[in-house]
Scaffold this motif. Structure first.
Motif, short mmCIF file in Angstrom:
data_model
loop_
_atom_site.label_atom_id
_atom_site.label_comp_id
_atom_site.label_asym_id
_atom_site.label_seq_id
_atom_site.Cartn_x
_atom_site.Cartn_y
_atom_site.Cartn_z
N TYR A 114 -7.03 10.30 -11.30
CA TYR A 114 -6.84 9.24 -10.31
C TYR A 114 -5.91 9.70 -9.19
O TYR A 114 -5.06 10.58 -9.40
CB TYR A 114 -6.29 7.98 -10.98
CG TYR A 114 -7.33 7.22 -11.77
CD1 TYR A 114 -8.10 6.22 -11.17
CD2 TYR A 114 -7.58 7.52 -13.10
CE1 TYR A 114 -9.06 5.53 -11.88
CE2 TYR A 114 -8.55 6.85 -13.83
CZ TYR A 114 -9.29 5.85 -13.21
OH TYR A 114 -10.26 5.18 -13.91
N PRO A 115 -6.07 9.12 -7.99
CA PRO A 115 -5.33 9.61 -6.81
C PRO A 115 -3.92 9.04 -6.67
O PRO A 115 -3.48 8.71 -5.58
CB PRO A 115 -6.22 9.14 -5.65
CG PRO A 115 -6.80 7.86 -6.15
CD PRO A 115 -7.05 8.08 -7.63
N PHE A 116 -3.21 8.91 -7.78
CA PHE A 116 -1.82 8.47 -7.72
C PHE A 116 -1.05 9.23 -8.80
O PHE A 116 -1.62 9.69 -9.79
CB PHE A 116 -1.70 6.95 -7.91
CG PHE A 116 -2.45 6.41 -9.11
CD1 PHE A 116 -1.90 6.46 -10.39
CD2 PHE A 116 -3.71 5.85 -8.95
CE1 PHE A 116 -2.59 5.97 -11.49
CE2 PHE A 116 -4.42 5.36 -10.06
CZ PHE A 116 -3.86 5.42 -11.32
N GLU A 150 -5.93 2.15 -8.60
CA GLU A 150 -6.62 2.82 -7.50
C GLU A 150 -7.03 1.82 -6.44
O GLU A 150 -6.88 2.07 -5.23
CB GLU A 150 -7.84 3.57 -8.03
CG GLU A 150 -8.57 4.36 -6.96
CD GLU A 150 -9.70 5.21 -7.52
OE1 GLU A 150 -10.08 6.19 -6.86
OE2 GLU A 150 -10.19 4.90 -8.64
N ASN A 151 -7.53 0.66 -6.86
CA ASN A 151 -7.91 -0.39 -5.90
C ASN A 151 -6.71 -0.87 -5.10
O ASN A 151 -6.83 -1.24 -3.92
CB ASN A 151 -8.53 -1.58 -6.64
CG ASN A 151 -9.90 -1.27 -7.21
OD1 ASN A 151 -10.58 -0.36 -6.73
ND2 ASN A 151 -10.32 -2.00 -8.23
N LYS A 207 0.84 -1.19 0.00
CA LYS A 207 0.00 0.00 0.00
C LYS A 207 0.88 1.25 0.00
O LYS A 207 1.82 1.37 0.78
CB LYS A 207 -0.90 0.00 1.24
CG LYS A 207 -1.88 1.17 1.29
CD LYS A 207 -2.78 1.07 2.51
CE LYS A 207 -3.73 2.27 2.58
NZ LYS A 207 -4.63 2.18 3.75
N GLY A 208 0.57 2.16 -0.93
CA GLY A 208 1.37 3.36 -1.05
C GLY A 208 2.66 3.16 -1.82
O GLY A 208 3.50 4.07 -1.88
N GLU A 239 -4.27 0.97 -4.24
CA GLU A 239 -3.83 2.10 -3.41
C GLU A 239 -2.34 2.40 -3.59
O GLU A 239 -1.62 2.64 -2.61
CB GLU A 239 -4.17 1.86 -1.94
CG GLU A 239 -5.67 1.70 -1.68
CD GLU A 239 -5.99 1.55 -0.20
OE1 GLU A 239 -5.94 2.59 0.51
OE2 GLU A 239 -6.29 0.43 0.23
N VAL A 240 -1.90 2.40 -4.82
CA VAL A 240 -0.50 2.75 -5.09
C VAL A 240 -0.32 4.26 -4.98
O VAL A 240 -1.29 5.03 -5.10
CB VAL A 240 -0.06 2.27 -6.50
CG1 VAL A 240 -0.28 0.77 -6.65
CG2 VAL A 240 -0.78 3.03 -7.60
N SER A 241 0.91 4.68 -4.78
CA SER A 241 1.19 6.12 -4.73
C SER A 241 1.65 6.64 -6.09
O SER A 241 1.48 7.82 -6.39
CB SER A 241 2.26 6.42 -3.68
OG SER A 241 3.49 5.79 -4.02
#
Length: 237
Positions: A178-180, A146-147, A86-87, A149-151
């Motif tokens: 997307y949040p990365f 996104e699923n 994660k991250g 949760e990568v940075s």
């Protein structure tokens, strides 16, 4: 890009990988597997069995991509990760991943390989064109990242291939929300760079043997989004 294109479509595949043909292909696969595990190279094993079973060039290529030596299977299995930390950062073989997903969206020939990966028979040959399914393939990648949760996702693409710049621009455009973080690297030595990294996304066998760890990313997407996909699949005894 309004024209509908079926990436990887070859009219003869229905016959070349149909029920009757798969009997010969499976027999050849078992022979190749035996030969590989007894010191033969893939080239010599596939030529010998291909000639013996009178297989087409496309059938021989499929076998070369599906069958692996037992030692290789053990190495790849040991390095496979379900998801990245994660991250974490993932490093993506851009053309390899996107083309395979374009083929899945086209409903054309995909191979379920002995090492658990999904591979195709399309091949770049130095040319690539964006098609009507390219944006959707990139969106599938974005959803999966996104699923996870990568940075950050770093896409590596081969500089000598045509339209690399257009594909890089498309990746940035499609994944902007997307949040990365997204980075694209257009380089000449994609294989050698990915071979030294962790959290690699590719179906390339050479990279899988050399990288520190890899994620069976494309297979995961296809199994989720296209359940029951009609893969070409072997029956190894």
């Amino acid at each position: 890009m309004s024209k509908v294109v079926r990436r990887g479509y070859v009219p003869g595949d229905e016959k070349e990988f149909g029920t009757e043909a798969m009997e010969k292909i499976n027999a050849a696969a078992n022979d190749i597997y035996y030969l590989l595990n007894h010191g033969y190279s893939m080239k010599s094993a596939s030529v010998f069995t291909g000639n013996h079973y009178m297989l087409s060039e496309r059938q021989r290529l499929a076998l070369a991509r599906m069958v692996s030596q037992e030692k290789q299977l053990d190495i790849r299995t040991a390095k496979c990760r379900t998801v990245s930390e994660k991250g974490g950062i993932v490093f993506i073989d851009g053309f390899n991943t996107i083309i395979t997903l374009e083929i899945a969206l086209s409903g054309t020939t995909l191979l379920k390989c002995m090492d658990g990966t999904v591979r195709d028979l399309a091949g770049l040959r130095g040319t690539y064109s964006l098609i009507d399914k390219t944006s959707e393939a990139i969106q599938l990648i974005g959803e999966e990242l996104e699923n996870m949760e990568v940075s950050k996702a770093v896409f590596y693409m081969d500089a000598p291939v045509s339209n690399t710049g257009r594909l890089a621009a498309c990746i940035h455009g499609e994944l902007a929300s997307y949040p990365f973080e997204v980075e694209t690297e257009v380089i000449n030595n994609v294989d050698s760079v990915l071979s030294g990294l962790s959290n690699v996304v590719t179906g390339d066998a050479i990279i899988l043997d050399k990288c520190i760890s890899w994620i069976n990313f494309t297979r995961s997407i296809i199994d989720k989004k296209f359940p029951g996909y009609h893969y070409v699949e072997l029956d190894i005894l």
